[in-house]
Write a protein that holds these residues in place. Sequence first.
Motif: not given
Length: 318
Positions: A90-99, A101-120
């Motif tokens: 399970l991979v979680t992505l987060e980005v932060i902007d420079s802030g 425009s608002s003089e405050t940095e903001f964290n993005s909402s976390n985005v997740t992606k499930l990577v499934e490994f396929v066995d051969e």
Amino acid sequence: SEPVSIFTNANIIDVEGDDITSVSLQIADFNSDSDILIAPSSFMNMAKASDMPDGTITYLGVMDASYVSSLLKTIKIGSSSDNLVGQQRLVTLEVIDSGVSSETEFNSSNVTKLVEFVDENDGPAFTVIPYNPDNVEQSRQFTEGEAGITLGSLASVFDPEGDNITSLEIQIMKGYRAGSDKLTYSGVLGSSEFSSAEGKLIITDEDGGGFSSASLVNILSNVVYSNSNAALLDGSIALAIRATDSNDFTTQSDDIIVELIGVNDAPTLRGSAGAKAQFVSDFGAIKVAPNLKVTDVDSESFNKILVNLTDYSVESGY
């Protein structure tokens, strides 16, 4: 297969138009021994600030939000493991902007992606102790008349996917002599059958579920090679193990060399017990033991024959 991109269609937007100053990915259950994580050291104005063994990567710098997706496409994950059954990350992505425009940095909402490994499915694998003719282990030397040598001291077998090996074949591939060479199995796991015509021992899992790793160790420790030839000559044989998993994938081990050591046996005298020879004066010499035969299982060549006469008289003897 080759590592794959984790995020291939991510679209990063900052509604105020601020630049992105941080991009962070965290991979849950990351296996530092086998997981492969590929990420550039820098991308445009972003530099990799951390690359932790727990699967956390952070980029710092300044980048327009529209280019973040291009950065994410360069980050790839894979694995060198031979057993990926049921594996996922399970991979979680987060980005932060420079802030700006608002003089405050903001964290993005976390985005997740499930990577499934396929066995051969991988075939069974083997470990065979290399043969060094200049330094031969006693465990691979069979001496004439001894009980035998154990195969488990020279090789092992395992299945990368787990307990999936359903049958083993141990065969004398080179130097087989029917009638004297033999492979025996004294274990209680599975059923066994030896083919004297082929010099092959077959051990199968009757339940079909596959032998566990511990069972495979136990099985090979109960497989014994022996030779019943009383006139065994010095030489060697080569054995091999073939293993088949539950998907009918069969692989074969490297040659397992066993050295044969013959033992010189004493000659045997054969004749009538208590036989007598009669000498009559003036009738010439007689054969002492006309019916006596000398045999030797190792050779028919003798370099010495000693005959002892008891009550021998020098005055009258020949």
